[in-house]
Scaffold this active site. Structure first.
Site, PDB file in Angstrom:
ATOM      1  CG  ASP A 122      -4.332  -0.878  -2.333  1.00  0.00           C
ATOM      2  OD1 ASP A 122      -4.689  -1.752  -2.301  1.00  0.00           O
ATOM      3  OD2 ASP A 122      -4.040   0.245  -1.420  1.00  0.00           O
ATOM      4  NE  ARG A 141      -4.650  -1.371   1.571  1.00  0.00           N
ATOM      5  CZ  ARG A 141      -5.648  -1.555   2.337  1.00  0.00           C
ATOM      6  NH1 ARG A 141      -5.307  -1.487   3.533  1.00  0.00           N
ATOM      7  NH2 ARG A 141      -6.684  -1.881   2.115  1.00  0.00           N
ATOM      8  CE1 TYR A 152      -0.109  -1.366   5.395  1.00  0.00           C
ATOM      9  CE2 TYR A 152       1.942  -0.593   5.213  1.00  0.00           C
ATOM     10  CZ  TYR A 152       1.101  -1.097   4.679  1.00  0.00           C
ATOM     11  OH  TYR A 152       0.896  -1.357   3.336  1.00  0.00           O
ATOM     12  CD  GLN A 176      -2.251   6.343  -3.450  1.00  0.00           C
ATOM     13  OE1 GLN A 176      -2.339   7.137  -4.459  1.00  0.00           O
ATOM     14  NE2 GLN A 176      -2.191   6.806  -2.341  1.00  0.00           N
ATOM     15  CB  SER A 206      -7.332   0.418  -1.525  1.00  0.00           C
ATOM     16  OG  SER A 206      -6.159   0.534  -0.571  1.00  0.00           O
TER      17      SER A 206
HETATM   18  P1  NAD Z   1      -7.221  -1.361   6.731  1.00  0.00           P
HETATM   19  O1  NAD Z   1      -5.853  -1.864   7.220  1.00  0.00           O
HETATM   20  O2  NAD Z   1      -7.116  -0.214   5.739  1.00  0.00           O
HETATM   21  O3  NAD Z   1      -7.963  -0.704   7.900  1.00  0.00           O
HETATM   22  C1  NAD Z   1      -8.206  -1.429   9.274  1.00  0.00           C
HETATM   23  C2  NAD Z   1      -8.134  -0.716  10.171  1.00  0.00           C
HETATM   24  O4  NAD Z   1      -8.328  -1.050  11.511  1.00  0.00           O
HETATM   25  C3  NAD Z   1      -6.863   0.335  10.405  1.00  0.00           C
HETATM   26  O5  NAD Z   1      -6.918   1.569  10.093  1.00  0.00           O
HETATM   27  C4  NAD Z   1      -6.172  -0.071  11.683  1.00  0.00           C
HETATM   28  O6  NAD Z   1      -5.539   1.158  12.586  1.00  0.00           O
HETATM   29  C5  NAD Z   1      -7.557  -0.467  12.641  1.00  0.00           C
HETATM   30  N1  NAD Z   1      -7.351  -1.268  13.531  1.00  0.00           N
HETATM   31  C6  NAD Z   1      -6.290  -2.274  13.942  1.00  0.00           C
HETATM   32  N2  NAD Z   1      -6.788  -2.516  15.099  1.00  0.00           N
HETATM   33  C7  NAD Z   1      -7.563  -1.915  15.695  1.00  0.00           C
HETATM   34  C8  NAD Z   1      -8.286  -2.097  17.112  1.00  0.00           C
HETATM   35  N3  NAD Z   1      -7.600  -3.041  17.876  1.00  0.00           N
HETATM   36  N4  NAD Z   1      -9.189  -1.209  17.353  1.00  0.00           N
HETATM   37  C9  NAD Z   1      -9.546  -0.373  16.530  1.00  0.00           C
HETATM   38  N5  NAD Z   1      -8.962  -0.064  15.138  1.00  0.00           N
HETATM   39  C10 NAD Z   1      -8.102  -0.836  14.758  1.00  0.00           C
HETATM   40  O7  NAD Z   1      -8.059  -2.690   6.043  1.00  0.00           O
HETATM   41  P2  NAD Z   1      -9.500  -2.483   5.114  1.00  0.00           P
HETATM   42  O8  NAD Z   1      -8.907  -2.651   3.786  1.00  0.00           O
HETATM   43  O9  NAD Z   1     -10.115  -1.214   5.296  1.00  0.00           O
HETATM   44  O10 NAD Z   1     -10.173  -3.868   5.605  1.00  0.00           O
HETATM   45  C11 NAD Z   1     -10.875  -3.840   6.614  1.00  0.00           C
HETATM   46  C12 NAD Z   1     -11.482  -5.164   7.182  1.00  0.00           C
HETATM   47  O11 NAD Z   1     -12.406  -5.434   6.089  1.00  0.00           O
HETATM   48  C13 NAD Z   1     -10.397  -6.334   6.811  1.00  0.00           C
HETATM   49  O12 NAD Z   1     -10.627  -7.579   7.986  1.00  0.00           O
HETATM   50  C14 NAD Z   1     -10.634  -6.849   5.361  1.00  0.00           C
HETATM   51  O13 NAD Z   1     -10.472  -8.213   5.343  1.00  0.00           O
HETATM   52  C15 NAD Z   1     -12.127  -6.557   5.563  1.00  0.00           C
HETATM   53  N6  NAD Z   1     -12.801  -6.963   4.128  1.00  0.00           N
HETATM   54  C16 NAD Z   1     -13.943  -7.454   4.146  1.00  0.00           C
HETATM   55  C17 NAD Z   1     -14.685  -7.351   2.907  1.00  0.00           C
HETATM   56  C18 NAD Z   1     -15.865  -8.469   3.013  1.00  0.00           C
HETATM   57  O14 NAD Z   1     -16.680  -8.553   1.813  1.00  0.00           O
HETATM   58  N7  NAD Z   1     -16.424  -8.785   3.989  1.00  0.00           N
HETATM   59  C19 NAD Z   1     -14.168  -7.091   1.911  1.00  0.00           C
HETATM   60  C20 NAD Z   1     -12.888  -6.223   1.883  1.00  0.00           C
HETATM   61  C21 NAD Z   1     -12.418  -6.252   3.054  1.00  0.00           C
END
Ligand code: NAD
Length: 383
Positions: free
Chosen positions: A136, A128, A234, A133, A139
């Site tokens: 990605d 990332r 991150y 970008q 994202s």
């Molecule tokens: P990302 O890494 O951009 O965002 C994750 C956020 O969680 C980060 O900002 C991080 O600081 C925060 N975080 C970590 N630990 C934490 C805690 N203890 N308390 C609060 N915040 C915390 O990830 P993303 O691309 O936004 O994806 C987020 C989630 O969505 C992932 O688990 C990904 O696998 C999931 N996702 C699911 C689907 C679906 O269809 N279900 C599709 C895409 C992504």
């Protein structure tokens, strides 16, 4: 260079790896594109649209794969029951595969790719970084998931999201709480705000506070001198003291919310468990939790991956592939990402693997019969 685009066969997958606008770009770069019949139909693309863009339509999966020097997919290769073979076995030895491999969860597929001497790139390993970008995929697809999570939450909630002033009196707006303000979380916040909800958000990275506020939401904070952001931007794992304070805060905020959307993750780790059964029990009946981290084990203890369940009067949604439920735009974004990645191979005017490039190197999983990615190699040797 011959590029093939198979029809996705995983149940529920409606996206396609390449859309016609990308076919035009790739053709311009000297690539000959072959698309399987009806590959784009579920994503709103007809065969005739691909043909108009310069692709050739191939009815049969076997015939299509046999032409593949470059194979572009969304999902990892899997058993094709209609053909009676694994998709990897349909690939010519030495072919190049670009897909979202999720290699650590699909070690059997990695073994097959190695045995077949396929050079495999995984789009979910693209770093990332600023330069990457446009490629990605994580994202772009998380954007689709964050948006759809709010729509699911709104549909499952018994409340209006906006404030309404009606002859039957005033209706107070719904309260939405977003945990994790990364890509999916920020899109969830923006979408919930557009629908008129009152939105709060929490993230362990304090740097996102301004972004949350600029979307019109409130950033809730913990009183502790610890920031869980790495130098690279991150999230890292937090201390036990931090987690205890976070638990208290989340308990209060979940209790006060109508819809909770959880998106917390730390790269390479299983999803942090942030909502306990006790917290769910204290939420108002009729509330909703949409757990986007379901695939990584869930941010909520009661999430059942792939299912919507009712617990203590709360609806808990653990859908696993939300981008597939937005196939038209999610495919458009995926196709743009993957095309930007492919064009990196054509930088010198002709095709060149350019394995010394940092983005290409990061995405490479298998090459010349070897597993190249270290994390995947370790996972394989750990059995
Ligand atoms: P990302 O890494 O951009 O965002 C994750 C956020 O969680 C980060 O900002 C991080 O600081 C925060 N975080 C970590 N630990 C934490 C805690 N203890 N308390 C609060 N915040 C915390 O990830 P993303 O691309 O936004 O994806 C987020 C989630 O969505 C992932 O688990 C990904 O696998 C999931 N996702 C699911 C689907 C679906 O269809 N279900 C599709 C895409 C992504």
């Amino acid at each position: 260079m011959k590029l093939v685009v198979p029809k996705e066969i995983v149940a529920g997958e409606r996206r396609v790896a390449v859309v016609p606008e990308s076919v035009k770009k790739l053709t311009k770069a000297g690539v000959q594109v072959f698309v399987q019949e009806d590959a784009g139909l579920a994503a709103g693309v007809r065969d005739v649209d691909y043909a108009d863009a310069g692709a050739e339509i191939i009815p049969d999966a076997k015939d299509l794969y046999a032409r593949g020097e470059l194979i572009l997919k969304v999902e990892p290769p899997t058993q094709n029951e209609a053909v009676g073979a694994h998709e990897v076995e349909l690939m010519p030895p030495g072919a190049i595969l670009v897909a979202t491999l999720q290699s650590l969860r699909n070690l059997d597929t990695v073994r097959r790719l190695t045995a077949r001497k396929v050079t495999a790139f995984s789009m979910n390993m693209i770093p990332r970084t600023t330069r990457a970008q446009t490629m990605d995929v994580l994202s772009s697809q998380a954007t689709a998931a964050g948006y759809k999570a709010v729509l699911l939450g709104a549909a499952a909630s018994g409340k209006f999201f906006p404030m309404l002033t009606t002859a039957a009196g005033t209706i107070r707006p719904a309260r939405v709480f977003v945990i994790g303000a990364g890509v999916a979380g920020l899109q969830a916040i923006a979408t919930a705000r557009r629908l008129g909800a009152v939105v709060e958000a929490f993230d362990v990275r304090r740097a996102v506070k301004e972004q949350v506020q600029s979307l019109g939401a409130t950033f809730v904070e913990i009183d502790i001198d610890e920031d869980a952001e790495t130098a690279g931007g991150y999230a890292k794992e937090v201390s036990a003291e931090y987690l205890a304070k976070e638990e208290k805060l989340l308990h209060e905020r979940c209790r006060a919310s109508d819809v909770v959307i959880t998106t917390a993750q730390v790269f390479g780790k299983s999803a942090p468990r942030l909502i306990s059964e006790d917290m769910v029990r204290h939420m108002s009946p009729g509330s909703v939790i949409v757990d986007l981290a379901a695939e990584g084990g869930g941010n909520c203890a009661l999430t059942e991956p792939g299912k919507t369940v009712g617990k203590h009067g709360v609806t808990i949604i653990g859908e696993l592939n939300l981008p597939a439920t937005m196939p038209i735009h999610a495919s458009q974004m995926y196709s743009r990402n993957v095309t930007a990645f492919l064009l990196e191979f054509f930088k010198d005017g002709k095709f060149n693997l350019r394995l010394e490039d940092d983005i290409i190197k990061a995405a490479l999983i298998t090459h010349e019969g070897q597993v190249v990615n270290e994390m995947v190699r370790k996972a394989l040797s750990a059995g």
